[in-house]
Scaffold this motif. Structure first.
Motif, PDB file in Angstrom:
ATOM      1  N   HIS A  26     -34.541  -2.809  -4.573  1.00 27.15           N
ATOM      2  CA  HIS A  26     -34.134  -4.178  -4.870  1.00 27.15           C
ATOM      3  C   HIS A  26     -34.400  -5.061  -3.649  1.00 27.15           C
ATOM      4  CE1 HIS A  26     -32.382  -2.767  -8.589  1.00 27.15           C
ATOM      5  NE2 HIS A  26     -31.672  -1.859  -7.911  1.00 27.15           N
ATOM      6  N   ILE A  27     -35.349  -5.947  -3.787  1.00 26.10           N
ATOM      7  CA  ILE A  27     -35.758  -6.818  -2.687  1.00 26.10           C
ATOM      8  C   ILE A  27     -35.179  -8.212  -2.920  1.00 26.10           C
ATOM      9  CG2 ILE A  27     -37.690  -7.742  -1.373  1.00 26.10           C
ATOM     10  CD1 ILE A  27     -37.447  -4.704  -1.299  1.00 26.10           C
ATOM     11  N   PHE A  28     -34.344  -8.644  -2.011  1.00 23.65           N
ATOM     12  CA  PHE A  28     -33.730  -9.965  -2.092  1.00 23.65           C
ATOM     13  C   PHE A  28     -34.443 -10.898  -1.114  1.00 23.65           C
ATOM     14  CE2 PHE A  28     -30.613  -7.035  -3.619  1.00 23.65           C
ATOM     15  CZ  PHE A  28     -29.962  -7.699  -4.640  1.00 23.65           C
ATOM     16  N   LYS A  29     -34.937 -12.017  -1.629  1.00 21.40           N
ATOM     17  CA  LYS A  29     -35.609 -13.008  -0.812  1.00 21.40           C
ATOM     18  C   LYS A  29     -34.890 -14.342  -0.918  1.00 21.40           C
ATOM     19  CE  LYS A  29     -40.225 -10.949  -1.290  1.00 21.40           C
ATOM     20  NZ  LYS A  29     -41.641 -11.205  -1.690  1.00 21.40           N
ATOM     21  N   GLY A  30     -34.908 -15.079   0.161  1.00 21.42           N
ATOM     22  CA  GLY A  30     -34.250 -16.373   0.138  1.00 21.42           C
ATOM     23  C   GLY A  30     -34.635 -17.233   1.309  1.00 21.42           C
ATOM     24  N   LYS A  31     -34.081 -18.431   1.299  1.00 18.31           N
ATOM     25  CA  LYS A  31     -34.351 -19.415   2.344  1.00 18.31           C
ATOM     26  C   LYS A  31     -33.062 -20.109   2.712  1.00 18.31           C
ATOM     27  CE  LYS A  31     -37.441 -23.316   3.333  1.00 18.31           C
ATOM     28  NZ  LYS A  31     -38.572 -24.131   2.811  1.00 18.31           N
ATOM     29  N   VAL A  32     -32.841 -20.318   4.010  1.00 20.70           N
ATOM     30  CA  VAL A  32     -31.632 -20.975   4.505  1.00 20.70           C
ATOM     31  C   VAL A  32     -32.036 -22.323   5.095  1.00 20.70           C
ATOM     32  CG1 VAL A  32     -29.676 -20.816   6.082  1.00 20.70           C
ATOM     33  CG2 VAL A  32     -30.562 -18.746   4.995  1.00 20.70           C
ATOM     34  N   VAL A  33     -31.340 -23.399   4.635  1.00 17.45           N
ATOM     35  CA  VAL A  33     -31.691 -24.753   5.063  1.00 17.45           C
ATOM     36  C   VAL A  33     -30.431 -25.515   5.466  1.00 17.45           C
ATOM     37  CG1 VAL A  33     -33.718 -24.834   3.556  1.00 17.45           C
ATOM     38  CG2 VAL A  33     -31.524 -25.717   2.728  1.00 17.45           C
ATOM     39  N   ASP A  34     -30.632 -26.626   6.147  1.00 19.61           N
ATOM     40  CA  ASP A  34     -29.556 -27.558   6.478  1.00 19.61           C
ATOM     41  C   ASP A  34     -29.246 -28.402   5.244  1.00 19.61           C
ATOM     42  OD1 ASP A  34     -28.749 -30.456   7.338  1.00 19.61           O
ATOM     43  OD2 ASP A  34     -28.262 -29.230   9.098  1.00 19.61           O
ATOM     44  N   ILE A  36     -28.059 -31.368   4.890  1.00 19.43           N
ATOM     45  CA  ILE A  36     -28.342 -32.806   4.963  1.00 19.43           C
ATOM     46  C   ILE A  36     -29.836 -33.068   5.064  1.00 19.43           C
ATOM     47  CG2 ILE A  36     -27.996 -34.915   6.297  1.00 19.43           C
ATOM     48  CD1 ILE A  36     -25.292 -33.854   7.130  1.00 19.43           C
ATOM     49  N   THR A  37     -30.488 -32.410   6.006  1.00 20.16           N
ATOM     50  CA  THR A  37     -31.921 -32.663   6.222  1.00 20.16           C
ATOM     51  C   THR A  37     -32.811 -31.810   5.336  1.00 20.16           C
ATOM     52  OG1 THR A  37     -32.115 -30.993   7.971  1.00 20.16           O
ATOM     53  CG2 THR A  37     -31.425 -33.209   8.630  1.00 20.16           C
ATOM     54  N   HIS A  38     -32.251 -30.736   4.774  1.00 21.21           N
ATOM     55  CA  HIS A  38     -32.998 -29.776   3.951  1.00 21.21           C
ATOM     56  C   HIS A  38     -34.106 -29.078   4.737  1.00 21.21           C
ATOM     57  CE1 HIS A  38     -30.951 -31.325   0.372  1.00 21.21           C
ATOM     58  NE2 HIS A  38     -31.220 -32.540   0.835  1.00 21.21           N
ATOM     59  N   GLN A  39     -33.979 -29.076   6.069  1.00 20.39           N
ATOM     60  CA  GLN A  39     -34.942 -28.397   6.923  1.00 20.39           C
ATOM     61  C   GLN A  39     -34.537 -26.933   7.110  1.00 20.39           C
ATOM     62  OE1 GLN A  39     -37.899 -29.878   8.107  1.00 20.39           O
ATOM     63  NE2 GLN A  39     -37.144 -31.268   6.518  1.00 20.39           N
ATOM     64  N   PRO A  40     -35.495 -26.028   7.258  1.00 23.48           N
ATOM     65  CA  PRO A  40     -35.176 -24.612   7.419  1.00 23.48           C
ATOM     66  C   PRO A  40     -34.416 -24.347   8.709  1.00 23.48           C
ATOM     67  CG  PRO A  40     -37.505 -25.009   7.819  1.00 23.48           C
ATOM     68  CD  PRO A  40     -36.954 -26.270   7.257  1.00 23.48           C
ATOM     69  N   ILE A  41     -33.557 -23.335   8.682  1.00 21.53           N
ATOM     70  CA  ILE A  41     -32.787 -22.915   9.848  1.00 21.53           C
ATOM     71  C   ILE A  41     -33.327 -21.563  10.300  1.00 21.53           C
ATOM     72  CG2 ILE A  41     -30.514 -22.250  10.719  1.00 21.53           C
ATOM     73  CD1 ILE A  41     -29.288 -24.130   8.663  1.00 21.53           C
ATOM     74  N   GLU A  42     -33.837 -21.531  11.529  1.00 25.62           N
ATOM     75  CA  GLU A  42     -34.364 -20.293  12.087  1.00 25.62           C
ATOM     76  C   GLU A  42     -33.245 -19.514  12.770  1.00 25.62           C
ATOM     77  OE1 GLU A  42     -38.110 -18.817  14.903  1.00 25.62           O
ATOM     78  OE2 GLU A  42     -37.403 -20.899  14.992  1.00 25.62           O
ATOM     79  N   ILE A  95     -30.303 -21.397   0.175  1.00 24.99           N
ATOM     80  CA  ILE A  95     -28.907 -21.472   0.604  1.00 24.99           C
ATOM     81  C   ILE A  95     -28.769 -22.575   1.649  1.00 24.99           C
ATOM     82  CG2 ILE A  95     -26.995 -20.190   1.640  1.00 24.99           C
ATOM     83  CD1 ILE A  95     -28.547 -17.621   0.701  1.00 24.99           C
ATOM     84  N   ALA A  96     -27.946 -23.571   1.354  1.00 20.27           N
ATOM     85  CA  ALA A  96     -27.738 -24.694   2.266  1.00 20.27           C
ATOM     86  C   ALA A  96     -26.463 -24.478   3.067  1.00 20.27           C
ATOM     87  CB  ALA A  96     -27.661 -26.001   1.481  1.00 20.27           C
ATOM     88  N   LEU A  97     -26.552 -24.635   4.388  1.00 24.01           N
ATOM     89  CA  LEU A  97     -25.404 -24.513   5.272  1.00 24.01           C
ATOM     90  C   LEU A  97     -24.939 -25.884   5.728  1.00 24.01           C
ATOM     91  CD1 LEU A  97     -26.318 -21.490   7.612  1.00 24.01           C
ATOM     92  CD2 LEU A  97     -25.102 -21.487   5.420  1.00 24.01           C
ATOM     93  N   LYS A 262     -35.905 -36.843   1.447  1.00 24.03           N
ATOM     94  CA  LYS A 262     -35.604 -35.547   2.085  1.00 24.03           C
ATOM     95  C   LYS A 262     -35.544 -34.443   1.048  1.00 24.03           C
ATOM     96  CE  LYS A 262     -32.994 -36.915   6.242  1.00 24.03           C
ATOM     97  NZ  LYS A 262     -33.270 -38.350   6.216  1.00 24.03           N
ATOM     98  N   GLN A 263     -34.909 -34.722  -0.084  1.00 22.27           N
ATOM     99  CA  GLN A 263     -34.803 -33.707  -1.136  1.00 22.27           C
ATOM    100  C   GLN A 263     -36.170 -33.319  -1.680  1.00 22.27           C
ATOM    101  OE1 GLN A 263     -32.074 -35.121  -4.119  1.00 22.27           O
ATOM    102  NE2 GLN A 263     -30.340 -35.212  -2.694  1.00 22.27           N
ATOM    103  N   ASN A 264     -37.124 -34.226  -1.594  1.00 20.56           N
ATOM    104  CA  ASN A 264     -38.483 -33.952  -2.066  1.00 20.56           C
ATOM    105  C   ASN A 264     -39.394 -33.442  -0.959  1.00 20.56           C
ATOM    106  OD1 ASN A 264     -37.869 -34.822  -4.711  1.00 20.56           O
ATOM    107  ND2 ASN A 264     -38.255 -36.961  -4.139  1.00 20.56           N
ATOM    108  N   GLY A 265     -38.793 -33.176   0.218  1.00 23.70           N
ATOM    109  CA  GLY A 265     -39.559 -32.591   1.305  1.00 23.70           C
ATOM    110  C   GLY A 265     -40.383 -33.582   2.092  1.00 23.70           C
ATOM    111  N   GLU A 266     -39.995 -34.850   2.097  1.00 22.58           N
ATOM    112  CA  GLU A 266     -40.742 -35.876   2.822  1.00 22.58           C
ATOM    113  C   GLU A 266     -39.817 -36.585   3.800  1.00 22.58           C
ATOM    114  OE1 GLU A 266     -44.023 -39.364   1.828  1.00 22.58           O
ATOM    115  OE2 GLU A 266     -42.517 -38.822   0.321  1.00 22.58           O
TER     116      GLU A 266
END
Length: 759
Positions: A26-34, A36-42, A95-97, A262-266
């Motif tokens: 079972h491979i779980f993939k995801g993305k964590v973002v801010d 407000i800004t919807h920018q990725p969190i490293e 996942i938004a933090l 921002k929600q549309n990635g711009e």
């Protein structure tokens, strides 16, 4: 055994050997973002069922687990911890933090942080300590000290890991992948003027000490320092500041598109900054600096991100320069009784430490940058990054640090001038492979950099700027090609990283050319015993290049002298709210570069440095944080007798630390100190560069729509020297040159008020 029985045995054996794979399918993939800004969190930490992962620069993570339903827990310092129920591994998670209080208990020592062992320190310090200048940003690096000795417009003198790194010779500095260091600069090799960076635009910074990083090339001997600007703003801001010595600053960052974009990635924003100060000197500095920066990012589909940024910067100033120690004692000045500036004056009038010998000194500089970057998240865990950059740069400086030592008629005024175009490309292709619970990250990088200077001139002039003769003159062409491979294997508690880099440099001066290549291998090993203790070993080879004028001039200097180093380090959380980083290190250089007042480069010889670095961060209460950095170094010249093998100005013992606080009612700030121990002023330590201890204070009251602030440099009004160096000087009234320490006094008590508005 009949065929039916044999078939059953084979099926049972296959089931036995494939059971572990079936349990982990079972491979779980995801993305964590801010949120407000919807920018990725490293470097967000993701864990479930005793398995963990860290997000990459795209914010992506992957976990291989035995269950198809579970609870994921995500944490990152400065954000609220979040738990997410996952019912199927087929879900694509985003996942938004949400921002929250800083809690050192959330810091996890993880085997997934690759070889970036300083990430926790940089993230914590940038979040806690208010900064409003590029100097503040540089001082965040543990063990890095800076100094000014020709006014605020010049690049800072850098001291780190037993190096007087001049203006950047041994520290690789970059912003968003754009190199800051200037090769074959008229004022010094590796000249790194960071004043074009507006601090309010900085999202993060990372640094590494030593020559252990395959993606870092020229000047990475003591280490590297890289700043990353924000892709998006969480709010706009206008700031007004005013302080002593006619000091003013206006700064702002303004979002141009808004939340829906921002929600549309711009995203798009602009930032600007204007600074002015006369400084504490008797001769007004008239320091002016203007900065403008803009950035646009656009998500092109799900897998491509375009980033375009541009900046421009200009500055001018009138420095007071360095003063020989005997001048203050004798009462020499360049200001008459009516307060008027005089060019060069004999020892006649009384002054204090903030007087001026030669008021004809002045400087101007400009820099315009453009960066275009396309980052692509390809199929099958491949990623591709392509970046183009361009810089147009000018520099002019009138300087005189020896006065009449070489020309007792016209004086020793010198003029430095250059105009430069810088073009470059960075490319990186990476593949992340999952081998059961192990991960292999393979990276191939290539790059090209082209420097072209026009009107490069180092000359002797009179105090009225009349040309006398050229010390060096001519256009410079310098090309640098590089390629590197890097492999990182994460398996269980171990991380193994190995790579190699090749750099090929082409020098052209006066239509004469020379070519040189260097190969730099690197290896890093990391063992994470548990969530409290991690050990690492780093080893590698780096280099710093020589000036093209010296290379072509056949001065006997090595073209690409190598640096060989090793670090044995520890990351440790003995208790939940205490984080410690410590390292023993060693570095050997095939040759130092020594830049003299007449523009020549002298061979400094082989050198050896060894030392201890210690950094600690402790959360004493929910609102109170303490930090401490202690850096010890023993820098020595190889091949010289004891007592004759000191390295002038090389730091041997430095320390920084302080207390920072953040209350829920908006009151925040901190008090900090920086300490530099005395150190040799020359090779046999018959001259001494004095040490200093300076304390700074910052207080803010922050609310949703505004912020009020007070900052005080040198709270205790300590008498200190920001810079000292051995100089052979002669004043107009003296009959012979004197070998002595010259100094630039450090800033006295200096208070500034600030008001900022958020919208």
């Amino acid at each position: 055994m009949n065929k039916r029985t044999l078939k059953k045995v084979l099926l049972l054996a296959a089931a036995f050997f494939t059971m572990p794979l079936a349990m982990a399918q079972h491979i779980f993939k995801g993305k964590v973002v801010d949120n407000i800004t919807h920018q990725p969190i490293e470097y967000a930490f993701v864990y479930a069922n005793k398995q963990s992962a860290a997000t990459n620069k795209w914010g992506n993570f992957q976990l291989s687990l035995t269950s198809d339903t579970l609870t994921l827990t995500i944490s990152y310092m400065g954000y609220q911890k979040r738990s997410v129920q996952v019912k199927s591994s087929d879900q694509r998670l985003v996942i938004a933090l949400t921002h929250g209080q800083i809690d050192l208990n959330e810091v996890v020592i993880s085997p997934h942080l690759s070889n970036n062992s300083f990430h926790t320190l940089s993230a914590l310090d940038l979040n806690l300590r208010p900064v409003n200048s590029s100097q503040d940003l540089m001082r965040l690096v543990p063990g890095l000290f800076i100094a000014q000795h020709m006014g605020g417009g010049k690049a800072e003198q850098i001291f780190i890991r037993g190096f007087d790194a001049d203006h950047g010779t041994d520290l690789n500095v970059s912003v968003d992948g754009l190199p800051v260091n200037m090769v074959s600069h008229v004022h010094g090799q590796g000249y790194a003027d960071l004043h074009f960076l507006i601090p309010e635009t900085v999202a993060s910074y990372d640094f590494g000490k030593g020559p252990y990083y395959t993606d870092k090339g020229d000047f990475t001997t003591a280490g590297y320092l890289n700043y990353t600007t924000k892709d998006a703003l969480d709010k706009s801001m206008i700031s007004l500041e005013g302080g002593q010595f006619d000091t003013y600053r206006v700064a702002g960052v303004v979002d141009l598109l808004g939340g829906k974009a921002k929600q549309n990635g711009e995203n798009a924003y602009i930032a600007g900054e204007y600074n002015y100060t006369n400084g504490p000197f008797q001769l007004a500095e008239h320091y002016k600096r203007f900065n403008l920066f803009g950035k646009y990012t656009k998500q092109l589909g799900q897998n491509n991100k375009l980033s375009i940024s541009a900046s421009t910067f200009s500055t001018s100033w009138t420095p007071s320069g360095e003063i020989p120690e005997r001048v203050v004692a004798a009462g020499t000045t360049a200001i008459d009784d009516n307060g008027n500036a005089i060019k060069i004056l004999a020892a006649a009038n009384t002054i204090n430490r903030f007087g001026t010998i030669d008021s004809a000194q002045n400087g101007k500089s400009t820099r315009t940058n453009a960066i275009v970057k396309l980052a692509s998240d390809l199929e099958n865990n491949w990623t591709l990054e392509n970046q183009l950059y361009y810089t147009h740069y000018t520099f002019q400086l009138h300087v005189n640090s020896t006065f009449f030592a070489e020309d007792d008629v016209n004086g020793d005024e010198r003029f430095q001038n250059e105009t430069r175009d810088l073009y470059g490309y960075n490319g990186k292709l990476s593949k992340r492979s999952y081998l059961g619970n192990a991960t292999l990250i393979s990276t191939l990088g290539i790059g090209d950099r082209m420097d072209r200077t026009y009107g490069t001139l180092y000359s002797n002039v009179t105090e009225k700027y009349q040309f006398l003769d050229a010390i060096s003159q001519g256009n410079i062409k310098e090309n640098s090609l590089n390629a590197y491979v890097d492999e990182t294997l994460e398996t269980g508690k171990w991380l193994f990283n190995a790579g190699a880099r090749v750099d090929y440099l082409h020098f052209n001066f006066h239509d004469s050319t020379q070519n040189k290549a260097v190969i730099s291998p690197k290896v890093n090993i990391q063992y994470t015993a548990n969530e409290q203790v991690q050990f690492y070993l780093k080893a590698g080879k780096g280099f710093h290049s020589n000036d093209a004028r010296a290379v072509i001039g056949n001065s006997g200097l090595q073209t690409l002298p190598a640096a060989y180093g090793a670090d044995l380090g520890l990351n440790w959380k003995p208790v939940p709210h205490l984080y410690i980083n410590a390292a023993l290190w060693y570095l050997y250089l095939q040759q130092e570069f020594v830049y003299t007042d007449d523009g020549t480069i002298e061979p400094g010889g082989k050198t050896r440095r060894e030392g201890i670095d210690l950094s600690a961060r402790y959360q004493l209460a929910k609102w109170l944080f303490a930090d401490l950095n202690v850096n010890l170094a023993k820098p020595r010249l190889v091949g010289e007798a004891n007592g004759e093998n000191y390295l002038p100005l090389a730091p041997t013992f430095t320390s920084t630390g302080g207390l920072d606080f953040k209350f829920n009612n908006g009151i925040n700030g901190g008090i900090s100190y920086r300490y530099m121990h005395k150190r040799p002023g020359n090779g046999n330590y018959t001259l001494t560069a004095d040490g200093y201890y300076v304390t700074d204070l910052k207080l803010n009251y922050t609310q949703k729509r505004y912020e009020l602030g007070l900052s005080i440099e040198n709270l205790l009004n300590t008498k200190w020297n920001e810079f000292e160096a051995e100089e052979v000087t002669q004043l107009r009234n003296e009959t012979a040159p004197v070998d002595q320490m010259s100094f630039t006094p450090g800033t006295p008590f200096f208070a500034k008020l600030r008001v900022a508005f958020f919208f």
